[in-house]
Design an enzyme around this catalytic site. Structure first.
Site, PDB file in Angstrom:
ATOM      1  N   CYS A 119     -23.337   7.633 -17.834  1.00  6.32           N
ATOM      2  CA  CYS A 119     -22.976   8.654 -18.822  1.00  6.32           C
ATOM      3  C   CYS A 119     -24.112   9.635 -19.116  1.00  6.32           C
ATOM      4  CB  CYS A 119     -22.493   7.994 -20.107  1.00  6.32           C
ATOM      5  SG  CYS A 119     -20.993   7.037 -19.845  1.00  6.32           S
ATOM      6  N   HIS A 261     -23.240  13.043 -25.957  1.00  6.48           N
ATOM      7  CA  HIS A 261     -22.270  12.354 -25.088  1.00  6.48           C
ATOM      8  C   HIS A 261     -21.179  11.732 -25.951  1.00  6.48           C
ATOM      9  CE1 HIS A 261     -20.371   9.602 -22.452  1.00  6.48           C
ATOM     10  NE2 HIS A 261     -20.934   8.528 -22.975  1.00  6.48           N
ATOM     11  N   ASN A 291     -13.901   9.193 -23.618  1.00  6.92           N
ATOM     12  CA  ASN A 291     -15.240   9.139 -23.018  1.00  6.92           C
ATOM     13  C   ASN A 291     -15.094   9.359 -21.512  1.00  6.92           C
ATOM     14  OD1 ASN A 291     -17.648   8.313 -21.815  1.00  6.92           O
ATOM     15  ND2 ASN A 291     -18.001   6.652 -23.263  1.00  6.92           N
TER      16      ASN A 291
END
Ligand code: UT7
Length: 340
Positions: A119, A261, A291
């Site tokens: 990520c 993020h 996500n």
């Protein structure tokens, strides 16, 4: 690792941005029909209401090509010297996916490679792309961050299946001056491999293959120890954001837009609270897209710019955290650019 942008030096400057999500939308209620979960649990624990997922046969490169096309259009260019693809879900284990993306975009035989930082991939890709430009190796780089994350999620695992989703975002970077809007500012990157077990796909790599025995059932899927990951995400994104702001000579009060993020809405609120950044300065799209792994940050920037929540002149603080563990932060004054 951190590096201040040289004040008068050659720097990478954002000159195009675009993003793409696949057409199939999945709501919390739809997930609740096949998993022991509920819309109320997902919303309250993660902030997610819906997400987009790839249809059978769609791969990461398909998402990356769409986002890449849009970023090239936004930058009004059809030529770059390199393509960098940040992803955790390459089309195949070998070769890298970036060369196929470059070829499908008609960019010719340019340098093309993947960056694997889960990520945090977009920020690691941003550092790598900026380095290519700052060193003089490239004049223009297409950086794509794309993940078909649902392809590695265990559909039976409610702790991850409700969070992760698919998408892609891309930026074009050109050589410019460190002082101009869009110049990638000081960056901070870090990792902690002692904690790699918190986020992993246990099977499919050389460790499992060399053992000569088939993988344990379920080991081919992504796994995350949520509670521990949560704690590290808050601590790391807070600390690394502070470092990047400091390196830039910014007070946290100076930050006009905080782009983190999109891991979990509660994590984002907690980080912003620790940094003293009020809600109206936070960018967020987790409710609509979930996500999306490496794609999360450029998708957030692209959608926020398209919706007018991020505009030229805004001082933006970016941060990410993910498997590895890995993390990073950077600053940027948002340029005059049309998100496609
Ligand atoms: O992108 C890379 C970085 N990723 C992150 O930073 C994500 C970090 N972690 C998280 O976002 C959160 O930890 C989760 C969303 C994964 C989980 O939320 P949580 O508030 O930490 O829940 P928990 O793991 O502490 O679980 C609480 C309860 C458990 O039940 P018991 O043991 O209390 O009876 C879980 O079994 O919630 C249960 N649970 C669920 N219930 C309904 C876990 N997942 C679900 C679910 N629906 N989908």
């Amino acid at each position: 690792m951190s590096g201040a942008a040289r004040p008068l030096g050659r720097s990478a400057v954002v000159c195009g941005i675009g993003s793409y999500v696949p057409p199939d939308k999945v709501t919390n209620d739809e997930l609740s029909r096949r998993l022991d979960t509920s819309d109320a649990w997902i919303r309250s624990r993660t902030g997610i209401a819906e997400r987009y997922v790839v249809s059978p046969g769609t791969a990461t490169s398909d998402l990356a090509v769409e986002a890449g096309l849009r970023a090239l259009k936004s930058a009004s260019t059809e030529q770059v010297d390199a393509v960098v693809l940040a992803t955790t879900t390459p089309d195949q284990p070998c070769p890298a996916t970036a060369p196929a993306v470059a070829a499908r975009l008609g960019l010719g035989q340019v340098a093309a490679f993947d960056v694997a930082a889960v990520c945090s991939g977009f920020l690691y890709g941003l550092a790598t792309s900026s380095g290519l430009i700052a060193s003089g190796m490239a004049e223009r780089v297409l950086l794509v961050a794309a993940d078909a994350f649902t392809t590695i999620i265990n559909p039976e695992d409610r702790t991850t299946a409700v969070i992760f989703a698919d998408g892609a975002g891309a930026v074009v970077l050109r050589a410019g001056d460190a002082g101009e809007p869009g110049a990638v500012g000081p960056m901070v990157l870090g990792s902690d491999g002692e904690l790699s077990h918190l986020i992993e796909v246990p099977a499919g790599g050389s460790r499992q293959r060399s053992a000569g025995t088939p993988p344990e059932p379920g080991d081919q899927y992504f796994r995350m120890l949520g509670r521990d990951t949560y704690r590290h995400a808050v601590e790391r994104m807070t600390a690394t954001s502070q470092e990047a702001a400091e390196l830039s000579g910014w007070r946290l009060d100076d930050v006009d837009r905080f782009a983190a993020h999109q891991a979990n809405a509660r994590i984002l609120d907690s980080v912003a609270e620790r940094l003293g950044i009020p809600a109206e300065r936070q960018l967020s799209n987790i409710e609509q897209v979930g996500n999306t792994g490496a794609a999360s940050l450029p998708l957030l920037l692209s959608q926020s710019a398209a919706e007018g929540r991020l505009t030229a002149g805004h001082r933006v603080l970016l941060t990410a955290f993910g498997g590895g563990l890995s993390w990073g932060a950077a600053t940027l004054v948002w340029p005059e650019v049309q998100s496609v």
